[in-house]
Write a protein that holds these residues in place. Structure first.
Motif, PDB file in Angstrom:
ATOM      1  N   GLY A   1      18.814 -34.273 -26.582  1.00 32.73           N
ATOM      2  CA  GLY A   1      20.255 -34.172 -26.428  1.00 32.73           C
ATOM      3  C   GLY A   1      20.767 -32.753 -26.512  1.00 32.73           C
ATOM      4  N   ARG A   2      20.071 -31.902 -27.234  1.00 34.81           N
ATOM      5  CA  ARG A   2      20.482 -30.505 -27.373  1.00 34.81           C
ATOM      6  C   ARG A   2      19.848 -29.595 -26.324  1.00 34.81           C
ATOM      7  NH1 ARG A   2      19.997 -30.507 -33.950  1.00 34.81           N
ATOM      8  NH2 ARG A   2      22.168 -31.087 -34.377  1.00 34.81           N
ATOM      9  N   GLY A   3      19.003 -30.164 -25.473  1.00 37.10           N
ATOM     10  CA  GLY A   3      18.373 -29.371 -24.436  1.00 37.10           C
ATOM     11  C   GLY A   3      17.155 -28.605 -24.890  1.00 37.10           C
ATOM     12  N   ARG A   4      16.693 -28.853 -26.116  1.00 37.93           N
ATOM     13  CA  ARG A   4      15.506 -28.163 -26.625  1.00 37.93           C
ATOM     14  C   ARG A   4      14.282 -28.976 -26.213  1.00 37.93           C
ATOM     15  NH1 ARG A   4      18.242 -27.327 -32.486  1.00 37.93           N
ATOM     16  NH2 ARG A   4      17.077 -29.245 -32.860  1.00 37.93           N
ATOM     17  N   LEU A   5      13.873 -28.771 -24.983  1.00 43.31           N
ATOM     18  CA  LEU A   5      12.892 -29.670 -24.384  1.00 43.31           C
ATOM     19  C   LEU A   5      11.492 -29.486 -24.953  1.00 43.31           C
ATOM     20  CD1 LEU A   5      14.073 -29.614 -20.662  1.00 43.31           C
ATOM     21  CD2 LEU A   5      14.810 -31.075 -22.560  1.00 43.31           C
ATOM     22  N   GLY A   6      11.125 -28.270 -25.346  1.00 43.87           N
ATOM     23  CA  GLY A   6       9.817 -28.062 -25.955  1.00 43.87           C
ATOM     24  C   GLY A   6       9.691 -28.825 -27.255  1.00 43.87           C
ATOM     25  N   GLU A   7      10.715 -28.723 -28.116  1.00 45.39           N
ATOM     26  CA  GLU A   7      10.701 -29.456 -29.382  1.00 45.39           C
ATOM     27  C   GLU A   7      10.744 -30.970 -29.139  1.00 45.39           C
ATOM     28  OE1 GLU A   7      12.557 -26.910 -28.587  1.00 45.39           O
ATOM     29  OE2 GLU A   7      13.000 -25.609 -30.305  1.00 45.39           O
ATOM     30  N   ALA A   8      11.549 -31.388 -28.156  1.00 47.10           N
ATOM     31  CA  ALA A   8      11.628 -32.818 -27.838  1.00 47.10           C
ATOM     32  C   ALA A   8      10.274 -33.352 -27.389  1.00 47.10           C
ATOM     33  CB  ALA A   8      12.671 -33.053 -26.752  1.00 47.10           C
ATOM     34  N   LEU A   9       9.578 -32.574 -26.568  1.00 48.70           N
ATOM     35  CA  LEU A   9       8.272 -33.006 -26.079  1.00 48.70           C
ATOM     36  C   LEU A   9       7.278 -33.139 -27.228  1.00 48.70           C
ATOM     37  CD1 LEU A   9       6.477 -33.644 -23.624  1.00 48.70           C
ATOM     38  CD2 LEU A   9       5.949 -31.201 -23.501  1.00 48.70           C
ATOM     39  N   ALA A  10       7.265 -32.172 -28.138  1.00 52.39           N
ATOM     40  CA  ALA A  10       6.334 -32.223 -29.269  1.00 52.39           C
ATOM     41  C   ALA A  10       6.598 -33.447 -30.139  1.00 52.39           C
ATOM     42  CB  ALA A  10       6.450 -30.951 -30.099  1.00 52.39           C
ATOM     43  N   CYS A  11       7.865 -33.731 -30.441  1.00 55.31           N
ATOM     44  CA  CYS A  11       8.202 -34.896 -31.276  1.00 55.31           C
ATOM     45  C   CYS A  11       7.844 -36.200 -30.573  1.00 55.31           C
ATOM     46  CB  CYS A  11       9.692 -34.883 -31.615  1.00 55.31           C
ATOM     47  SG  CYS A  11      10.196 -33.582 -32.747  1.00 55.31           S
ATOM     48  N   ALA A  12       8.151 -36.278 -29.269  1.00 52.91           N
ATOM     49  CA  ALA A  12       7.877 -37.517 -28.536  1.00 52.91           C
ATOM     50  C   ALA A  12       6.375 -37.760 -28.416  1.00 52.91           C
ATOM     51  CB  ALA A  12       8.519 -37.461 -27.157  1.00 52.91           C
ATOM     52  N   GLU A  13       5.613 -36.697 -28.162  1.00 53.80           N
ATOM     53  CA  GLU A  13       4.159 -36.860 -28.067  1.00 53.80           C
ATOM     54  C   GLU A  13       3.568 -37.270 -29.409  1.00 53.80           C
ATOM     55  OE1 GLU A  13       2.908 -33.845 -24.418  1.00 53.80           O
ATOM     56  OE2 GLU A  13       2.998 -33.054 -26.467  1.00 53.80           O
ATOM     57  N   ALA A  14       4.109 -36.721 -30.500  1.00 50.04           N
ATOM     58  CA  ALA A  14       3.621 -37.113 -31.823  1.00 50.04           C
ATOM     59  C   ALA A  14       3.932 -38.577 -32.100  1.00 50.04           C
ATOM     60  CB  ALA A  14       4.252 -36.224 -32.899  1.00 50.04           C
ATOM     61  N   ALA A  15       5.137 -39.011 -31.742  1.00 50.50           N
ATOM     62  CA  ALA A  15       5.519 -40.400 -31.987  1.00 50.50           C
ATOM     63  C   ALA A  15       4.692 -41.362 -31.152  1.00 50.50           C
ATOM     64  CB  ALA A  15       7.003 -40.593 -31.682  1.00 50.50           C
ATOM     65  N   ALA A  16       4.331 -40.950 -29.934  1.00 50.29           N
ATOM     66  CA  ALA A  16       3.563 -41.836 -29.049  1.00 50.29           C
ATOM     67  C   ALA A  16       2.058 -41.754 -29.277  1.00 50.29           C
ATOM     68  CB  ALA A  16       3.874 -41.495 -27.595  1.00 50.29           C
ATOM     69  N   SER A  17       1.625 -40.850 -30.152  1.00 48.36           N
ATOM     70  CA  SER A  17       0.185 -40.624 -30.295  1.00 48.36           C
ATOM     71  C   SER A  17      -0.511 -41.698 -31.117  1.00 48.36           C
ATOM     72  CB  SER A  17      -0.061 -39.260 -30.950  1.00 48.36           C
ATOM     73  OG  SER A  17       0.468 -39.229 -32.271  1.00 48.36           O
ATOM     74  N   TYR A  18       0.253 -42.453 -31.910  1.00 45.05           N
ATOM     75  CA  TYR A  18      -0.361 -43.521 -32.702  1.00 45.05           C
ATOM     76  C   TYR A  18      -0.694 -44.696 -31.791  1.00 45.05           C
ATOM     77  CZ  TYR A  18       1.698 -40.910 -36.571  1.00 45.05           C
ATOM     78  OH  TYR A  18       2.045 -39.922 -37.455  1.00 45.05           O
ATOM     79  N   ASP A  19      -1.910 -45.184 -31.885  1.00 47.38           N
ATOM     80  CA  ASP A  19      -2.304 -46.287 -31.013  1.00 47.38           C
ATOM     81  C   ASP A  19      -2.727 -47.528 -31.790  1.00 47.38           C
ATOM     82  OD1 ASP A  19      -4.669 -45.436 -32.077  1.00 47.38           O
ATOM     83  OD2 ASP A  19      -5.661 -45.035 -30.166  1.00 47.38           O
ATOM     84  N   ASP A  20      -2.402 -47.563 -33.099  1.00 46.05           N
ATOM     85  CA  ASP A  20      -2.774 -48.735 -33.885  1.00 46.05           C
ATOM     86  C   ASP A  20      -1.859 -49.900 -33.537  1.00 46.05           C
ATOM     87  OD1 ASP A  20      -0.857 -47.007 -34.990  1.00 46.05           O
ATOM     88  OD2 ASP A  20      -0.841 -48.161 -36.845  1.00 46.05           O
ATOM     89  N   LYS A  21      -2.436 -51.081 -33.591  1.00 45.32           N
ATOM     90  CA  LYS A  21      -1.685 -52.291 -33.302  1.00 45.32           C
ATOM     91  C   LYS A  21      -1.490 -53.064 -34.598  1.00 45.32           C
ATOM     92  CE  LYS A  21      -3.532 -52.568 -28.621  1.00 45.32           C
ATOM     93  NZ  LYS A  21      -4.230 -53.391 -27.602  1.00 45.32           N
ATOM     94  N   GLY A  22      -0.780 -54.166 -34.500  1.00 45.32           N
ATOM     95  CA  GLY A  22      -0.552 -54.979 -35.684  1.00 45.32           C
ATOM     96  C   GLY A  22       0.911 -55.330 -35.834  1.00 45.32           C
ATOM     97  N   ILE A  23       1.250 -55.962 -36.956  1.00 45.92           N
ATOM     98  CA  ILE A  23       2.605 -56.454 -37.163  1.00 45.92           C
ATOM     99  C   ILE A  23       3.600 -55.303 -37.116  1.00 45.92           C
ATOM    100  CG2 ILE A  23       4.158 -57.565 -38.815  1.00 45.92           C
ATOM    101  CD1 ILE A  23       1.807 -59.186 -39.800  1.00 45.92           C
ATOM    102  N   GLY A  24       4.551 -55.398 -36.207  1.00 43.32           N
ATOM    103  CA  GLY A  24       5.625 -54.429 -36.139  1.00 43.32           C
ATOM    104  C   GLY A  24       5.299 -53.114 -35.457  1.00 43.32           C
TER     105      GLY A  24
END
Length: 510
Positions: free
Chosen positions: A134-157
């Motif tokens: 939202g603030r246009g800081r795309l490098g920081e946004a990319l790093a946070c999004a990649e970190a959030a998507a990097s977990y591949d464990d499954k299970g409840i929730g």
């Protein structure tokens, strides 16, 4: 969800119902728990679940109040406070309160790390990705999004955050002009949601996918995705996605000349607006209103509304679609104060983002306020490279209107007509075709150009430029570097006494 406070089986079932989009049963279970429980921490978690349902129903202000109530109930329980802050931070994002969202997400990260609680960490990183986006800081946004998507464990929730992280990552990639990666990423997020049970947010995911397809010109895919999104929203109660889906669907119908259908969708959206301000996605409804009227005042008001609605989240994709038409219309109406304000803000966003599409939009807006054909030529050249067909077509129409050179006007209109035809934008196709007929009827007063002054290499480059190829495409076809193409075009412009490639192409058109 792996909560260290060991919620009851009924509580876990409540969260799974929310994840699946079964809000009716989830609310009934929440009510039962609040009736029978005398544990304030558990009650806080249940209130958090209710806040999440409100958030997904589009009741952003109510959800923020609900999360505040939940925080008071959980008190000093670190893991539970982390949960409430992480889940609730997105409501602050949706309300445009980015500072609060960032503070809550960061506190959730600290508390979750102290208590070895993974779920809030992943939710908070997703929020931080959206805040930075939202603030246009795309490098920081990319790093946070990649970190959030990097977990591949499954299970409840676990699908609850995994699919959302992929969708947010797709939005960041789209802002970075990496559209093929964005499409693949959002498709993966939708697959995770369907395979692992996070179907409660499918309405939002599909509407987001439709937005990407609208922007890159795949309008048939976008129409189908809006239909599926709206159907899913009706069945689950995840109503927050409806303005975005209705708006994109109405934009397509309006631009394609199906004005009656567009107005039905717009009326439906406005009749179901959740509060006076609506929610995220309302800017697309305003854009649809602009695309569905021939009244200049109505169009101007609608574009102003769309711009105003993005004030809290200025760096989302929509502004690149309509900022330039808004500035052009403001200049035509003599509203130079608004034109300058929007153009300057676009320039600030482009400087922060640094992407091709952002810089292209800034150059076009600057050209509208300054009257510089060089800036417009440069902006159009970047739009060709960024894969934004609709803004490119609008830019070509403006270029045709601002030149007295029939050859340049004809070249710009031909390019606009080709784009509008590919999009199926019949109303604009007809308008541009009528303009082309008028240009063709004008007596030729532009010479064919000093072709004999050009070297064979310059002639080869100019021939391809006349056909509308971009510099990279010319370089690839001729087997030379883009720098060589640029140098030869610049040399040809100097010899022919024209300031840019559009006029150069117009000089030798035909």
């Amino acid at each position: 969800m792996g909560d260290p406070s060991t919620p009851s089986d009924l509580e876990l079932d409540l969260w799974m119902k929310i994840q699946a989009g079964d809000f009716d049963h989830a609310f009934a279970m929440a009510a039962r728990l609040l009736i029978v429980s005398d544990d304030s921490v558990q009650r806080g978690r249940v209130e958090t679940a209710i806040g999440l349902m409100m958030q997904r129903a589009g009741l952003t202000a109510d959800s923020r109040d609900q999360f505040a109530r939940a925080l008071a109930l959980v008190g000093d329980s670190g893991p539970d406070r982390a949960l409430v802050l992480a889940v609730g931070s997105l409501s602050s994002v949706l309300a445009g309160a980015l500072d609060q969202a960032e503070a809550d997400a960061n506190e959730a990260l600290v508390l979750a790390a102290q208590h070895d609680f993974d779920f809030p960490v992943r939710q908070a990183r997703t929020t931080l990705a959206v805040v930075n986006l939202g603030r246009g800081r795309l490098g920081e946004a990319l790093a946070c999004a990649e970190a959030a998507a990097s977990y591949d464990d499954k299970g409840i929730g676990q699908a609850e955050y995994r699919s959302t992280a992929y969708v947010v990552l797709a939005m960041v990639l789209a802002e970075l002009d990496r559209m093929p990666e964005a499409h693949a990423t959002i498709a993966e997020g939708i697959r995770i949601a369907q395979d692992e049970g996070d179907t409660g947010q499918l309405a939002w995911y599909l509407a987001s996918q439709a937005m990407l397809h609208f922007i890159d010109g795949s309008w048939e895919a976008a129409r189908e995705e809006t239909r599926r999104s709206l159907d899913r929203a009706e069945r689950t109660g995840a109503l927050a996605a409806r303005p975005l889906a209705w708006g994109i669907a109405a934009c397509i119908e309006g631009l394609r000349g199906n004005v009656a259908d567009a107005r039905v969708l717009i009326a439906r959206s406005r009749a179901h607006r959740l509060g006076p301000g609506g929610g995220l996605g309302e800017e697309w409804v305003a854009l649809a209103a602009a695309a569905s009227t021939e009244d200049a005042d109505e169009r101007y008001d609608a574009l102003c509304e769309a711009w105003f609605r993005l004030r809290g989240m200025p760096s989302f994709l929509a502004w690149k679609v309509f900022a330039y038409p808004l500035v052009v219309l403001a200049v035509q109406r003599g509203d130079h104060v608004l034109a300058t304000a929007v153009s300057e803000r676009v320039g600030e966003l482009a400087e922060v983002a640094g992407t091709i599409s952002a810089r292209a939009t800034a150059l076009c807006c600057s050209a509208a306020t300054s009257g510089s054909p060089e800036s417009l030529d440069a902006g159009l050249e970047l739009l060709r490279a960024s894969g934004r067909p609709l803004p490119l077509a609008f830019g070509c129409v403006a270029a045709a209107r601002t030149t007295a050179d029939p050859a340049r006007r004809s070249a710009a209109l031909h390019e606009a007509a080709a784009v509008f035809h590919a999009l199926g934008a019949t109303t604009w196709s007809a308008l541009v075709t009528r303009q082309l007929v008028r240009v063709a009827a004008e007596p030729p007063d532009v010479p064919t150009g000093p072709w004999h002054l050009l070297t064979p290499g310059e002639q080869r480059v100019v021939r391809l430029a006349v056909q509308g190829l971009s510099n990279p495409a010319i370089a690839e076809q001729l087997g030379v570097s883009s720098r060589t193409v640029q140098a030869q075009l610049a040399s040809a412009c100097r010899k022919c006494g024209v300031p840019g490639r559009v006029l150069l192409a117009g000089l030798f058109a035909g």
